[in-house]
Each structure stands twice: as structure tokens, then as C-alpha cells.
Design an enzyme around this catalytic site. Sequence first.
Site, mmCIF file in Angstrom:
data_model
loop_
_atom_site.group_PDB
_atom_site.id
_atom_site.type_symbol
_atom_site.label_atom_id
_atom_site.label_comp_id
_atom_site.label_asym_id
_atom_site.label_seq_id
_atom_site.Cartn_x
_atom_site.Cartn_y
_atom_site.Cartn_z
ATOM 1 N N HIS B 82 0.843 -1.192 0.000
ATOM 2 C CA HIS B 82 0.000 0.000 0.000
ATOM 3 C C HIS B 82 0.879 1.243 0.000
ATOM 4 C CE1 HIS B 82 -3.567 2.437 0.675
ATOM 5 N NE2 HIS B 82 -2.780 3.192 1.426
ATOM 6 N N ASP B 161 -15.530 1.256 6.300
ATOM 7 C CA ASP B 161 -14.493 2.236 5.973
ATOM 8 C C ASP B 161 -14.917 3.102 4.805
ATOM 9 O OD1 ASP B 161 -11.785 3.454 5.819
ATOM 10 O OD2 ASP B 161 -11.817 2.444 3.885
ATOM 11 N N ARG B 168 -15.770 11.470 6.196
ATOM 12 C CA ARG B 168 -14.557 12.224 6.557
ATOM 13 C C ARG B 168 -14.215 13.233 5.474
ATOM 14 N NH1 ARG B 168 -10.266 7.833 7.012
ATOM 15 N NH2 ARG B 168 -8.852 9.593 7.276
ATOM 16 N N SER B 183 -8.369 3.224 8.381
ATOM 17 C CA SER B 183 -8.850 3.079 7.008
ATOM 18 C C SER B 183 -7.913 2.192 6.186
ATOM 19 C CB SER B 183 -8.956 4.474 6.382
ATOM 20 O OG SER B 183 -9.315 4.373 5.029
ATOM 21 N N LYS B 187 -8.484 -2.157 5.302
ATOM 22 C CA LYS B 187 -8.560 -2.687 3.938
ATOM 23 C C LYS B 187 -7.468 -3.722 3.680
ATOM 24 C CE LYS B 187 -8.925 1.467 2.373
ATOM 25 N NZ LYS B 187 -9.012 2.706 1.598
#
Lengths: 442, 442
Positions: B82, B161, B168, B183, B187
Site C-alpha cells: 500500500h 471504511d 470524513r 482506514s 482494507k
Amino acid sequence: MRFCDLIIKKRNGLKLSEKEIDYTIKAFDEGEIPDYQMSAMLMSIYFQGMDINEIKYLTMAMVNSGKIIDLSSIPGIKVDKHSTGGVGDTTTLALAPMVAAAGVPVAKMSGRGLGHTGGTIDKLESIKGLKTELSLNKFIDIVKKVGASIISPTSDLAPADKKLYALRDVTGTIDSIPLIVGSIMSKKLASGADAIILDVTTGSGAFMQEYKDALKLGKIMVDIGLELGKETVAVVSNMDEPLGFAIGNSLEVKEAIDVLKDRGPKDLRNLCLVLGAHMLKLGRVAKNYEEGRNRLEKILKDGTAFNKFKEMIAAQGGNTEVIDKPELLPSAKYCTKIKADINGYIQKIDSRLIGESAMLLGAGREKKESEIDLSVGIILKRKVGNKVKINQDLAEVYYNDSEKLKEAKNKLFSSFVIGDKKPKKLPLILATISQEGVKEWE
Amino acid sequence: MRFCDLIIKKRNGLKLSEKEIDYTIKAFDEGEIPDYQMSAMLMSIYFQGMDINEIKYLTMAMVNSGKIIDLSSIPGIKVDKHSTGGVGDTTTLALAPMVAAAGVPVAKMSGRGLGHTGGTIDKLESIKGLKTELSLNKFIDIVKKVGASIISPTSDLAPADKKLYALRDVTGTIDSIPLIVGSIMSKKLASGADAIILDVTTGSGAFMQEYKDALKLGKIMVDIGLELGKETVAVVSNMDEPLGFAIGNSLEVKEAIDVLKDRGPKDLRNLCLVLGAHMLKLGRVAKNYEEGRNRLEKILKDGTAFNKFKEMIAAQGGNTEVIDKPELLPSAKYCTKIKADINGYIQKIDSRLIGESAMLLGAGREKKESEIDLSVGIILKRKVGNKVKINQDLAEVYYNDSEKLKEAKNKLFSSFVIGDKKPKKLPLILATISQEGVKEWE
């Protein structure tokens, strides 16, 4: 203007401009800013605060969301009163006729009770026939003829505040000084009075539990009032124990009548005289505080205030017979007592617990839509500093329904703290705030 | 549980329990907690933060709002990657086949671009025929056969999320470390990989502009990964200038192909090798970082990684002809250039401005629902530290529509800062964070 950018601006501790605050209130009031963005803004304000200019813009934006009531047809300087709320606080009921009898017109809009604090409108409704929802014309008419009237707010009195308050109530953003000031002062300014007296309560039963917070709130409200062209005076009063002896709607009406008959509890009477004296000075019917106070003491003694109350009740359609015979007011079916379990002096009476106990009996609302029982409540038999012996009465409980009686009695009992030594008692008035500055109790 | 009480609890700086956080996420996901209360909670979290336990509970509550993808049928240690987002960051496209070619299975779900940063899924869609929305079975099947697949997230991947992020985004609560960690990590955990490599970017074009914030974010993410049983490594990488030369979807695909052909920009290639070496170590196909890196360099050289990319594209239905002939990828009709107006060295290239410039050309989305143009973008001709003379090229602009061209060129031009002295250049990798601790660039 992207509202999210304004949230971030406030979140980051920057100041919002007049234009930005105007937009915020207007767009929120019109449903253009959704609740979920507004609540994020409110929480940012909670954490970052607002300076005096921002609070001024906020207040005026809320005033301008509705109409400013035009009281100019009423001769004299109209003085409005607001209290941040207490337990057993029936001041307005006695104060309005006292001040009106001295020549200061009082055109007052009051609220209903919520949670552990009562509301003047509920109390007034203990009086059979009395109407609290009058047209503006009728309201002004009564103030012109009688000198005082107390009604529920009209729907166009700072409507943005109403919407905002409902959101604050469910998002943990009630206790923010800028938001409190904006809410109170917008309603006072929209009510159209010329001058304002504020009773900022502090202590266990009050909104501002800490004296320093109450003082700060009072100072900012006076500043905002003065900035917006209204002479404003605030007193910080001690609400560490309930005011007077009675808690509950018709019980408090009886107590107000007592005060108007030149009797009644010392603290309640005193608060009425203090606030009233300031009002007489603000209304220019007394040169100074002392002159105002003397005048009011006379008015209580000679029955003028009492008669003024009857006039006001009659003008609003109420049955004045109950004023002469308070025993005709709604009364509860049953009475029980709580008693001391040790000898000693009363150290403390937790106002919040007392208010909650009264609410359990049915005297107050847990939610806005709850029905209340006007007849039930509590009469304190001892107050802070009083001596008490085992098995002597602490309080009487008036009730109709025994469902939550046990819980109510437990709460009531636990509100009393008894100890060996005679406690030092704080004075009722802890500070006075006006354009001349702050005078704190020494 | 009254949710308003939980808001006040967090607002007052207290810690929320596992039960309270579970309730919050579950009730919000099910629509029981309204957005206006949740946004007040989010803003309270923004101001008061969360400790490592609270973040863990939050992460797991979001994981449990959907299904955890079961990758157990794929042999080997699956390693997910990520990035917190950069400009011109086409790492994933080159990295996945490189690592897969070395024997580490990559089952990756990627996002689309938003704002000034691009998304891997958009880039992949430059390749004709390629599908990014595959069934879970098909996805797992490709990873089993080819070793790598990149698709869009399935709808049941941490759905809470998704809902929370949308809220948000419009309430000024994006840049809160606990919420970012929750978040990202929810995931990653729901994606079912066995180990995780995180690229935490920092600098002008990154989410965390300050190095110390990026480091903090990386540390907490590694802690949360480890706490929740996944070996996790994070690198903090410098995104002060864009990565590589290309910004724009098909332009970045071409650049990824360059890397896979053992060419391409030094920084992009280097980041792929660094992240890849960690992934090989995490996947237990290399004993240490150095062995992993050497292995990947060989794989780039001998064409295995390039062939793996073709295999992956083919498995997802894409036309592999374009991989051999990148000139067949979507290309813009027009090209213009921006040139230096003084002599000197490039001191700075503001990534955010470059990203915004590319967005204006149509390469990125202003809003989620915006259409993007896969062919347009920017090719940098100079990077930080390069010498430049008046009238020499700074960048090429590829465009189809001249509507916002001027604005885009202005932004692009203003992103370059040219000065007299050769600037000191920060290394690409500023820190590495793993269970062994933090290794900062010295």
C-alpha cells in the site's frame, strides 16, 4: 464557498470572517449545509473557540435568521432577563411583577423545562386558564397596559438558534462558551428589549459547574451585549444548592407568591431583589443599585408587586383566585418524607440530583416531548448550614405515581451531605459584571 | 448506549473501550448512528486522538464490517503493498510482476485516482480489454496461475471504511492519524494477505507533508499490523518531487513498462527495488534485503519481470500488444512544452502543483464521479538537481482539450523553482520501519 474548507479553517484554529459566519448560519438554516457538516463545525468550535468578533457575528447571524421583535410602541426602557438555569429557580415569576410595579416594562419570552431544570412557562401553566402562546400584538398590549407579560417564544425568534441547539444537543457540543453565548444573546437581542440582565448560575445544579467558567461566560455575554448596543449586566449566582425550598411547577408558583407577599425563602427573595435592583437601574427608574433595591423592598411590603402579578395573570387569561388561595393550585395526591440518618449540619445539597429526583417524580421532562405533572415535586426542609438530628425531616416528596418513587427518594436522599462542622456558606452573588467592570465577592 | 455520551467521552479525552468502538462502527455502518453524530465523533477523534488499542479496535471493527478475503488456496506467503499516495507513482504496476516473477504471490486490490494523485486501476485501464472488476474466484485463480493480479476492491471489503471515508471527506476529518491508520489497515487486513509492505510518502505531493508525521503514521501502521498478526514493514519515501518523469495514466503505464524493461527513471526503479526487496524478504523467498534486491535486479535484466507483466495483463483480458508496442497506448492529440526563463539548477518541483496541473488536463478526477482522459499528462524533462538554461525544456504537456490548458501550464510552470546553487537532494528512502525498529536515513 466550500463549507468543508470553512470547517478545516476553524479546525486549524483560524478565525472565521463575518461573511463566513453569515454564510454558515444562513446556509445551515436554509438546509443547504447538511447536519453532518454543521456538527463537525460545531465540534471544531468546541475545541478551537471563537474570539469576541466571531461570537458577535454568530450572534447577529442568528438574530437575522428571524425577526427582531419591535417593542418600540411600549414606552420606557424595556429590560429583559435571562438565567442560565437552576434548580428550584422561580425568580422570573416574582421578578417580572416586582420590576413592572416599579415602572420597568418587562416583555419576556421564556422556555420550558428540560432535564433537571424547570421552565417558567411550565410553572405558569399551573395556573388554570393562563395562556402562554399569545400573538405578538396581544403580548405587547399586555406589557403596555400591565407592565409585564411572560410568553413562549414566537417561532421566528432566532430560528437558526433553535435548529442549531437541537443539533448541539445530540452531538456533544452544548457546553461550548461561544455557542452558549450565541444562543442566549441571539434570543435576547431578537426579543427586542433595550437592556439585559443575566443571571449566570454556577455550582452543582448549574450548567457552568465551575465559578471561573461562569465568570468567563458572564464576561463574554456582557461584552457581546455592549458590542451590539444593549446595556447588559450579569451576576454570577451560586446554585450549589437549589434556590428556595420548592422544586416542582405548582410548588414553585406557590413559593413565588410567597416572595410577592413579602415572605418566602431568603435566598430566592434576595436573588429577586438583586436582579430587580439592577433592572431598575438599567431601566433608569433608579439612580443606582441601592435605590433600586430599597424601592423593590417597599413594593414587596406594600403589596404592589403582588397585585401586579395578579394583573399579569388576569391579562393572560389566568384564574387569579389561585393567587389568593395557592392551595387551589394543582396538588399531588400523596406526600412522603425523607429523614436524616445522622446528626450534624447540612454540608451540601446537590442541585443536580435534586433536579433529577424531581424529574423522576414527573416534574420535569427527560425528552422534549415528555408530558409533565405540574403538581408533583419536592419541598426542602433543611438547607446548607442548617442543623439536623436523626429522624428529623430533610425534605417532603409530593407524588401521584409510585412507579419511580423509590429511585426519586434515593436520589433525593443522596443529594444531602451531612457532617459534623457547620460549613462555610458561599454568598448567593459571587460576581457582578457590567460595563464598569467585574466586581467579585471577596 | 447513548451515542452522544460516547462523543462526549472522546471529546473529553477519555479512551473508548473495544465494546464502545465496535458499537460505534457497527451502528454507523447499519445506519443506526446518523452521519451528524458520527461527524462530531470523527472531529473529537481528530482533536483527542486514539491510543494504539483504540486504533486496533477501530481497525478490526471495520474489517469485521465486511468479509476477510480468503487467499489460503494460493500457495506461498502473500504480500500486499500500500502507498499513501504520490504524484507520478506508478510503482505498483512494475512492482507486482517483479515480485511475482521472484515467487511471491501478489493479490492486490487498488483504488482509482482522486484529486492530485492518480490510481493504479485507472492506469491499468489504459490497456485495451483489461478488466479490473473480476470475481473473487477469477482473481484468486489468476494469482494462482500467474502469481499476480490487480483488481478494484470488492464491495464487501471493509464497507464501514468506505462509508466512513465518504463522511470524513466532507467534514474536514481526513487528516487524522488514527482514522488514516484504521482506514488503510482495515482494507489491508480484509484483503487477506499474510504480510504487508507500506510506502508512506512525504513531501509536497504527499498526504503527510512533514517527515515527522509520515514517520509517526508509518510506526503506528507497523504496530497495528504486528498487533493484528501480520508482519508489516513500512518505508517513508520522499515525494517532494514527482516519482519518475511521467504523470498521467497511459504515460505512467509506459514508464512502468520502461522499468520492467530494465530502463526507466532511476528513482522509480529504485523505489520498486526497495519495496520489492522487502516483499521478497516478507515472502520468505529471500533471506534478507540485499539478497532480495539482487534477485530483483537479475529478474529485471533477464526479462522475467517484463514477461510476468504480459502474463498478468493477458490473464485479466488485456491486449498484450501494447506492452510490446507502448506507442499503441492511448495518446493525446497535442503536445506543448514549458521552458525555463532563467539559467540555474532545479531547486524544487512541487508535486502537488504538478498533480493539480495533470488533473486540469483531464488526467485526474476533481470529484469521484468525474470522467478522466487516459491519454493526457505531463513528462518532466528536468528533475531536482538538474541544470537548466533559458529556453530549455522543463516539461512536455500532452493534451486533447485546450480549455484549461493555460491554467494547467501556469500551475506546471509555477511548480518549478530554479536557483543558482546545486541543491542538496534528500535520498528517496528516508526511513524503514519494521518489527526490528526504525532505521532512519542519516
